[in-house]
Design a protein around this motif. Structure first.
Motif, short mmCIF file in Angstrom:
data_model
loop_
_atom_site.label_atom_id
_atom_site.label_comp_id
_atom_site.label_asym_id
_atom_site.label_seq_id
_atom_site.Cartn_x
_atom_site.Cartn_y
_atom_site.Cartn_z
N PHE A 3 -1.97 -2.48 -0.80
CA PHE A 3 -2.36 -3.69 -1.56
C PHE A 3 -1.25 -3.90 -2.45
O PHE A 3 -1.46 -5.17 -2.99
CB PHE A 3 -4.01 -3.32 -2.12
N PRO A 56 -1.10 -3.52 4.51
CA PRO A 56 -2.29 -2.66 4.84
C PRO A 56 -2.94 -2.64 6.09
O PRO A 56 -3.18 -1.48 6.51
CB PRO A 56 -3.40 -3.15 3.82
N TYR A 57 -2.96 -3.64 6.75
CA TYR A 57 -3.63 -3.73 8.27
C TYR A 57 -2.64 -2.89 9.44
O TYR A 57 -3.07 -2.76 10.39
CB TYR A 57 -3.95 -5.07 8.52
N ARG A 97 -1.03 -0.05 8.40
CA ARG A 97 -1.16 1.46 7.97
C ARG A 97 -2.22 2.14 8.24
O ARG A 97 -3.35 1.79 8.24
CB ARG A 97 -1.11 1.31 6.18
N ASN A 98 -1.91 3.48 8.58
CA ASN A 98 -2.91 4.32 9.11
C ASN A 98 -3.64 5.01 8.02
O ASN A 98 -3.78 6.17 8.14
CB ASN A 98 -2.27 5.18 10.21
N VAL A 99 -3.93 4.26 6.98
CA VAL A 99 -4.91 4.91 5.97
C VAL A 99 -6.14 3.84 5.64
O VAL A 99 -5.96 2.85 6.07
CB VAL A 99 -4.17 4.99 4.52
N ASN A 100 -7.21 4.50 5.29
CA ASN A 100 -8.41 3.60 4.94
C ASN A 100 -9.01 4.01 3.60
O ASN A 100 -8.76 4.85 3.18
CB ASN A 100 -9.30 3.73 6.08
N THR A 101 -9.49 2.97 2.93
CA THR A 101 -9.92 2.83 1.63
C THR A 101 -11.49 2.81 1.71
O THR A 101 -12.19 2.35 2.34
CB THR A 101 -9.38 1.79 0.75
N GLY A 135 -13.44 -1.33 12.23
CA GLY A 135 -11.92 -0.97 12.35
C GLY A 135 -11.58 -0.75 13.92
O GLY A 135 -10.52 -1.37 14.10
N ARG A 172 -8.74 -2.85 16.31
CA ARG A 172 -7.71 -2.23 17.21
C ARG A 172 -7.57 -2.32 18.34
O ARG A 172 -6.97 -1.85 19.11
CB ARG A 172 -7.56 -0.84 16.42
N ALA A 178 -14.44 3.94 7.25
CA ALA A 178 -13.24 4.59 6.78
C ALA A 178 -13.05 5.52 7.99
O ALA A 178 -11.81 5.60 8.72
CB ALA A 178 -12.93 4.82 5.50
N ASN A 216 -11.84 5.68 11.89
CA ASN A 216 -10.45 5.21 12.47
C ASN A 216 -9.56 6.39 12.52
O ASN A 216 -8.38 6.21 12.76
CB ASN A 216 -9.88 4.21 11.64
N PRO A 249 -8.16 8.17 9.95
CA PRO A 249 -6.87 7.78 9.28
C PRO A 249 -6.22 8.92 9.07
O PRO A 249 -6.57 10.13 9.07
CB PRO A 249 -7.42 7.13 8.15
N LYS A 264 -8.68 -6.14 5.90
CA LYS A 264 -7.35 -5.78 5.81
C LYS A 264 -6.92 -4.33 6.06
O LYS A 264 -6.34 -3.71 7.07
CB LYS A 264 -6.40 -6.35 4.89
N ASP A 265 -7.75 -3.67 5.38
CA ASP A 265 -7.72 -2.27 5.17
C ASP A 265 -8.08 -1.58 6.72
O ASP A 265 -7.42 -0.55 6.97
CB ASP A 265 -8.55 -1.64 4.05
N LEU A 266 -9.03 -2.19 7.13
CA LEU A 266 -9.57 -1.73 8.52
C LEU A 266 -8.89 -2.63 9.77
O LEU A 266 -9.29 -3.02 10.63
CB LEU A 266 -10.97 -2.04 8.65
N TYR A 267 -7.52 -2.59 9.62
CA TYR A 267 -6.61 -3.16 10.60
C TYR A 267 -6.85 -4.48 11.13
O TYR A 267 -6.20 -4.95 11.94
CB TYR A 267 -6.68 -2.33 11.83
N SER A 268 -7.40 -5.43 10.14
CA SER A 268 -7.38 -6.65 10.64
C SER A 268 -6.32 -7.73 9.88
O SER A 268 -5.98 -7.50 8.85
CB SER A 268 -8.81 -7.43 10.08
#
Lengths: 363, 289
Positions: free
Chosen positions: A34, A54-55, A57-61, A81, A85, A129, A132, A134, B192-196
């Motif tokens: 972000f 962010p979308y 990246r293979n990390v989740n928040t 999520g 994908r 989260a 996925n 991550p 966006k964090d969840l790949y959207s």
């Protein structure tokens, strides 16, 4: 943010701990994508992702207030999520079902977030989260919105879930107790600097700086100068009394004559009537205050030159009958003391917070 | 605790009624009573000088539809087009103000409302001046050959729909703005964090959460736009006459009160059905969020 250079192991429970404004959330947001670092790189499994949105990246928040989608039920929130994908619907179904099982929300799948308690919402955020798989899960003050009892339960729950899924957890908190309870390693941060990285035991028993000593638990800090030093010990004086601090691994090298600070944890301080002998050292003090705090009695003392000393005396320790004004000795075993460098100007905590009672975790 | 809540509930039994009663009284006096008289009129006979006598004349309703069905259809058609145009113009604007407005937010919202400082009639008359045959728009469009050398804007359906869109646009922008402004931007970050990508985040999160605003704005636009007569009479021609113009004519020109009243009832009934259908399509569930 200044110099913050660290590597996090796969499968590790890693905490970034610090007061508000220390840069821990900014660091987390940079890992999430972000925010973009002005300098330096962020590597994820060896790949530079500093400028990846962010979308991708293979990390989740897990967001501070969870940010669950209010118009979707638990199932759709968690499936968001995988559906983004374009995971096959059958696979999504299987994964969502499994993760809801792990966070124990299977029977709540059809509920909307507004129909859940705070702890349940927290677990939905976690499941959303984790589903996925991550490379790393980022948690921003994950337990901040919960009350004390629930928070303590969730600390154990989070640890269990992390062990079960084996995913790297990176979490940000200002609550030292939370960090000590859950983490494999902690990075203590202040004003955009990483002060120290280590295991909870390391950080508590061998703080690298005055800031860390004061932020994790409470600490007695004596201002002094180095009188003599050898490979095994360093001699200083506190309140005019010679005191010897044995050397330990990872000590900062401080020149003879330079200012230094001796730290002793309050629970290691003994209050005795006579000068301590053998391996113990001590300084003469006057009792200023006694406060019963339940598990311990907090004894406040003052040295002849006015430095404050706090001792936490447990129920099984022998505590002489004391009154404010009594003359006693504050003693400790040699290995209880730790030598710290004088903090750089601008990075020291305020003088009156040098001795701080354990911050109460209740908010 | 439970006892306290119980007590609060009991005290609360009369308070809502007390709070509602002024509005209920007002609406009873000035809405229900007139509707009653309107219904009476709609079921009346009329003689050649315009006197009405109540006669259970249900025939007035079917007559209203068969005589004026083209005006009815045109009204709803124009109203729907104006509503769609308002969404197309208003949604992006509301979005920018709500999400990117920053400290300019209140000023931009103020600008949206500024036209209301002049009368509706004056604004529509100003449009008439703008669109007239020797006006700047028509000559520009003629110069670039978008309309023929004798083409005109005034008295066309485009002018009427344009006027409706212009006049009701703020009623679309404000509710959409309110619903967008309420959306927690962390939800977009979470998507966006969840790949959207940004577009999917908008479609799956922002748009569904702003639908209540679109729905409210559509009602506030479609209902008055369909029933409007000012735009059609100032900017249109007899070929673009809407149901409002028919009612006006029946009331003021031919003094046929029962016919005017019956048309109004048929109009209300159709609007009600359309609105219920629309609510079905948008999903009532979203409206409760």
């Amino acid at each position: 943010m200044h110099d913050a250079n660290f590597a996090i192991e796969r499968g590790e429970f890693f905490a970034m701990l610090g007061p508000s404004g220390c840069g821990k959330t900014t660091t987390l947001r940079m890992i999430a994508g972000f925010e973009t670092p002005t300098e330096g790189v962020i590597r994820l499994e060896g790949q530079d992702v500093s400028h990846v949105p962010p979308y991708r990246r293979n990390v989740n928040t897990v967001f501070q207030a969870y940010a669950l989608f209010p118009h979707m039920n638990v199932w759709d929130n968690v499936a968001f999520g995988p559906r983004s994908r374009k995971v096959r619907e059958a696979e999504t179904k299987k994964r969502v079902g499994e993760i809801l099982e792990i966070v124990r929300l299977t029977e709540f799948a059809k509920r909307k977030p507004a129909q859940l308690s705070g702890g349940q919402q927290q677990r939905v955020a976690l499941a959303r989260a984790l589903v996925n798989f991550p490379s790393a899960l980022l948690l921003d003050e994950p337990l901040g919105a919960l009350d004390l009892k629930l928070r303590q339960a969730m600390q154990i729950e989070l640890k269990r879930i992390q062990r079960e899924v084996g995913i790297t957890f990176i979490f940000v908190t200002h609550d030292q107790e939370e960090a000590l309870t859950m983490s494999d390693r902690i990075a203590v941060m202040s004003l955009g600097f990483v002060e120290q990285i280590g295991t909870p035991e390391d950080i508590y028993h061998h703080p690298a700086s005055v800031f860390v000593a004061g932020f994790i638990g409470s600490a007695n800090l004596f201002r002094t100068h180095i009188d003599r030093r050898s490979d095994t010990e360093t001699a200083v004086s506190i309140a005019g009394r010679p005191v010897v601090v044995p050397a330990t691994d990872g000590d900062a090298v401080i020149a003879v004559g330079a200012p230094a600070i001796v730290m002793v944890r309050p629970e290691r301080v003994r209050v005795v009537m006579a000068e301590p002998q053998n391996s113990s050292t001590g300084v003469p003090c006057t009792v200023t205050d006694l406060v019963f705090q339940g598990p311990v009695v907090r004894v406040a003392l003052a040295t002849a030159d006015g430095q404050e000393v706090v001792a936490h005396i447990g129920a099984d320790d022998q505590l002489p009958l004391l009154r404010p004004g009594d003359n006693v000795w504050a003693g400790w075993e040699g290995d209880a003391a730790r030598l710290l460098p004088e903090p750089e100007p601008g990075r020291a905590p305020a003088e009156d917070s040098m001795i701080q009672p354990t911050p109460s975790p209740s908010t | 605790m439970a006892a306290g809540r119980e007590g609060g509930g009991k005290r609360g039994t009369w308070a809502p009624w007390a709070l509602m009663s002024p509005a209920v009284l007002w609406l009873t006096l000035f809405f229900l009573v007139p509707v009653y008289f309107l219904l009476r009129t709609a079921l009346s006979n009329v003689d050649f000088v315009g006197n009405t006598t109540f006669a259970w004349r249900w025939h007035n309703f079917s007559e209203a539809w068969t005589t004026y069905n083209s005006e009815f259809i045109r009204s709803f058609w124009y109203g729907a087009l104006a509503t769609l145009l308002c969404i197309a113009l208003g949604y992006p604007l509301a979005y920018v103000i709500a999400v990117r407005g920053g400290r300019w937010r209140n000023m931009l919202l103020g600008l949206v409302v500024v036209p209301f400082f002049t009368s509706y009639l004056i604004r529509t008359l100003a449009w008439k001046t703008l669109l007239q045959d020797r006006g700047p728009f028509v000559s520009l469009l003629r110069d670039v050959h978008l309309i023929g050398a004798n083409g005109r804007l005034l008295s066309t359906p485009a002018a009427v729909i344009g006027g409706l869109t212009y006049n009701f646009l703020p009623f679309m922008i404000l509710p959409i703005y309110v619903s967008l402004e309420k959306i927690d931007l962390n939800l977009v970050a979470a998507a966006k964090d969840l790949y959207s990508n940004p577009w999917r985040a908008f479609r799956k999160v922002v748009l569904p959460l702003s639908l209540p605003g679109v729905f409210a704005g559509s009602l506030l636009t479609f209902i008055p736009a369909s029933g409007d007569f000012v735009n059609a009479s100032l900017l249109g021609s007899p070929q673009t006459s809407m149901i409002g113009n028919v009612v006006q004519g029946n009331f003021l020109a031919t003094v046929n009160y029962p016919s005017a009243a019956a048309i109004s009832f048929v109009f209300m009934a159709i609007i009600l059905v359309l609105v219920l259908l629309y609510a079905r399509v948008l999903g009532t569930e979203e409206l409760s969020v």
